[in-house]
Design an enzyme around this catalytic site. Structure first.
Site, PDB file in Angstrom:
ATOM      1  N   LYS A  13       0.714 -88.657  -5.888  1.00 16.93           N
ATOM      2  CA  LYS A  13       0.834 -89.668  -6.944  1.00 16.93           C
ATOM      3  C   LYS A  13       0.939 -91.076  -6.352  1.00 16.93           C
ATOM      4  O   LYS A  13       0.266 -92.004  -6.800  1.00 16.93           O
ATOM      5  CB  LYS A  13       2.081 -89.398  -7.823  1.00 16.93           C
ATOM      6  CG  LYS A  13       2.107 -88.025  -8.488  1.00 16.93           C
ATOM      7  CD  LYS A  13       3.306 -87.853  -9.410  1.00 16.93           C
ATOM      8  CE  LYS A  13       4.647 -87.865  -8.728  1.00 16.93           C
ATOM      9  NZ  LYS A  13       4.911 -86.702  -7.846  1.00 16.93           N
ATOM     10  N   ARG A  87      10.189 -87.863 -15.903  1.00 11.81           N
ATOM     11  CA  ARG A  87      10.362 -86.554 -15.277  1.00 11.81           C
ATOM     12  C   ARG A  87      11.089 -85.583 -16.196  1.00 11.81           C
ATOM     13  O   ARG A  87      11.287 -84.421 -15.819  1.00 11.81           O
ATOM     14  CB  ARG A  87      11.173 -86.695 -13.999  1.00 11.81           C
ATOM     15  CG  ARG A  87      10.340 -86.786 -12.708  1.00 11.81           C
ATOM     16  CD  ARG A  87      11.321 -87.033 -11.592  1.00 11.81           C
ATOM     17  NE  ARG A  87      10.951 -86.636 -10.287  1.00 11.81           N
ATOM     18  CZ  ARG A  87      10.396 -87.453  -9.369  1.00 11.81           C
ATOM     19  NH1 ARG A  87      10.043 -88.662  -9.697  1.00 11.81           N
ATOM     20  NH2 ARG A  87      10.190 -87.028  -8.150  1.00 11.81           N
ATOM     21  N   ARG A 126       4.500 -85.554   6.343  1.00 10.21           N
ATOM     22  CA  ARG A 126       4.235 -86.962   6.055  1.00 10.21           C
ATOM     23  C   ARG A 126       5.277 -87.936   6.626  1.00 10.21           C
ATOM     24  O   ARG A 126       6.445 -87.587   6.780  1.00 10.21           O
ATOM     25  CB  ARG A 126       4.038 -87.181   4.553  1.00 10.21           C
ATOM     26  CG  ARG A 126       5.277 -87.115   3.713  1.00 10.21           C
ATOM     27  CD  ARG A 126       4.932 -87.279   2.223  1.00 10.21           C
ATOM     28  NE  ARG A 126       6.109 -87.163   1.388  1.00 10.21           N
ATOM     29  CZ  ARG A 126       6.103 -87.247   0.073  1.00 10.21           C
ATOM     30  NH1 ARG A 126       4.971 -87.437  -0.574  1.00 10.21           N
ATOM     31  NH2 ARG A 126       7.217 -87.130  -0.613  1.00 10.21           N
ATOM     32  N   ARG A 160      11.033 -89.536   5.010  1.00 17.16           N
ATOM     33  CA  ARG A 160      12.006 -89.581   3.920  1.00 17.16           C
ATOM     34  C   ARG A 160      13.110 -88.554   4.150  1.00 17.16           C
ATOM     35  O   ARG A 160      12.846 -87.444   4.609  1.00 17.16           O
ATOM     36  CB  ARG A 160      11.301 -89.278   2.590  1.00 17.16           C
ATOM     37  CG  ARG A 160      10.602 -90.485   2.019  1.00 17.16           C
ATOM     38  CD  ARG A 160       9.767 -90.160   0.823  1.00 17.16           C
ATOM     39  NE  ARG A 160      10.447 -89.343  -0.190  1.00 17.16           N
ATOM     40  CZ  ARG A 160       9.981 -89.145  -1.405  1.00 17.16           C
ATOM     41  NH1 ARG A 160       8.851 -89.727  -1.773  1.00 17.16           N
ATOM     42  NH2 ARG A 160      10.620 -88.389  -2.276  1.00 17.16           N
ATOM     43  N   ARG A 171      13.563 -79.894  -5.211  1.00 18.28           N
ATOM     44  CA  ARG A 171      12.667 -80.819  -5.935  1.00 18.28           C
ATOM     45  C   ARG A 171      11.603 -80.046  -6.712  1.00 18.28           C
ATOM     46  O   ARG A 171      11.255 -80.407  -7.840  1.00 18.28           O
ATOM     47  CB  ARG A 171      12.015 -81.795  -4.949  1.00 18.28           C
ATOM     48  CG  ARG A 171      13.003 -82.841  -4.451  1.00 18.28           C
ATOM     49  CD  ARG A 171      12.598 -83.421  -3.117  1.00 18.28           C
ATOM     50  NE  ARG A 171      11.447 -84.283  -3.177  1.00 18.28           N
ATOM     51  CZ  ARG A 171      10.719 -84.626  -2.100  1.00 18.28           C
ATOM     52  NH1 ARG A 171      11.028 -84.151  -0.907  1.00 18.28           N
ATOM     53  NH2 ARG A 171       9.707 -85.424  -2.228  1.00 18.28           N
TER      54      ARG A 171
HETATM   55  P1  AMP Z   1       9.904 -89.493  -5.726  1.00 23.14           P
HETATM   56  O1  AMP Z   1       9.729 -90.588  -4.724  1.00 23.14           O
HETATM   57  O2  AMP Z   1       9.200 -89.761  -7.018  1.00 23.14           O
HETATM   58  O3  AMP Z   1       9.582 -88.137  -5.151  1.00 23.14           O
HETATM   59  O4  AMP Z   1      11.457 -89.463  -6.095  1.00 23.14           O
HETATM   60  C1  AMP Z   1      12.448 -89.231  -5.100  1.00 23.14           C
HETATM   61  C2  AMP Z   1      13.756 -88.828  -5.756  1.00 23.14           C
HETATM   62  O5  AMP Z   1      14.215 -89.896  -6.601  1.00 23.14           O
HETATM   63  C3  AMP Z   1      13.690 -87.615  -6.673  1.00 23.14           C
HETATM   64  O6  AMP Z   1      13.787 -86.388  -5.976  1.00 23.14           O
HETATM   65  C4  AMP Z   1      14.886 -87.865  -7.570  1.00 23.14           C
HETATM   66  O7  AMP Z   1      16.108 -87.602  -6.898  1.00 23.14           O
HETATM   67  C5  AMP Z   1      14.812 -89.376  -7.792  1.00 23.14           C
HETATM   68  N1  AMP Z   1      13.951 -89.737  -8.939  1.00 23.14           N
HETATM   69  C6  AMP Z   1      12.786 -90.462  -8.886  1.00 23.14           C
HETATM   70  N2  AMP Z   1      12.275 -90.640 -10.105  1.00 23.14           N
HETATM   71  C7  AMP Z   1      13.108 -89.992 -10.958  1.00 23.14           C
HETATM   72  C8  AMP Z   1      13.101 -89.787 -12.366  1.00 23.14           C
HETATM   73  N3  AMP Z   1      12.124 -90.271 -13.155  1.00 23.14           N
HETATM   74  N4  AMP Z   1      14.126 -89.076 -12.907  1.00 23.14           N
HETATM   75  C9  AMP Z   1      15.124 -88.593 -12.145  1.00 23.14           C
HETATM   76  N5  AMP Z   1      15.188 -88.725 -10.808  1.00 23.14           N
HETATM   77  C10 AMP Z   1      14.187 -89.431 -10.215  1.00 23.14           C
END
Ligand code: AMP
Length: 213
Positions: A13, A87, A126, A160, A171
């Protein structure tokens, strides 16, 4: 045009959103990036969500809806790309209401389909440049042998904190329990298009661009 990129962690994404920003004059709104920035700068909210994020759990709807709401007044000539948001169904409802309150709406939801085995190997491989965030992958795009970023010349690279197998399982579970119902939600609203997230990066981008015309 306002779009959502929907898909499990590692579906690509962020990569696709960045390409759309360059090609379509859109603004990327990534709640993950916003939360990581808050974590790094040590804000009160950042400290509160750090452990939740590292473990791979979702932070509260209230926090992420607040973050998105703050950004919707930005001047986005080409529209917004929501990356990693919504989400949950509550977030999806809130996004619809927020956009309506700004006199706009959602145009497309693009589901990026990738199988789980590919996700695990993509995510554990990554890394990014510590200066410009250029993405690398141990298999498909390794860090150059001289350990110098191809984009900015930076020499620090990072992974990360949540890109490890344990957090990834949490996740993925959160994705299937909380986020995947959004596929049906947006299908019913006749907004959903699915693309093959396992195709080459440029092919995925052109499938997405085809939806946007
Ligand atoms: P991402 O970079 O989108 O994979 O997000 C990393 C982490 O941030 C996720 O595993 C969640 O802990 C938190 N996070 C990001 N976006 C959301 C969301 N829309 N709702 C809840 N937690 C989020």
């Amino acid at each position: 045009m306002n779009i959502i990129l929907l898909g499990p962690p590692g579906a690509g994404k962020g990569t696709q959103a960045k390409m759309l920003v360059d090609g379509h004059n859109m603004i990327q709104l990534s709640t993950g990036d916003m939360l990581r920035a808050a974590k790094t700068s040590g804000t009160k909210m950042g400290n509160k969500v750090a452990a939740v994020m590292d473990a791979g759990n979702l932070v509260t709807d209230e926090i992420v809806i607040g973050l998105i709401s703050e950004q919707l007044d930005s001047d986005a000539a080409g529209g917004f790309i929501f990356d990693g948001f919504p989400r949950t169904l509550a977030q999806a409802d809130a996004l619809g209401a927020l956009l309506a309150s700004k006199g706009t709406n959602l145009d497309h939801v693009i589901e990026m389909q990738v199988d789980d085995a590919a996700l695990v190997s993509r995510i554990t491989a990554r890394s990014t440049c510590g200066s410009c965030e250029e993405g690398y992958n141990d298999v498909s795009k390794p860090i150059p042998l001289n350990r110098t970023c191809v984009k900015c010349g930076g020499t620090e690279f990072k992974r990360r904190a949540d890109d490890n197998e344990n957090s990834l399982k949490t996740r993925l579970m959160a994705y299937y329990k909380e986020t995947s119902p959004l596929i049906g939600y947006y299908y019913a609203k006749e907004m959903l298009t699915s693309v093959d997230g396992l195709a080459e990066i440029d092919e995925v981008q052109s499938s997405i661009s085809n939806v946007l015309v």
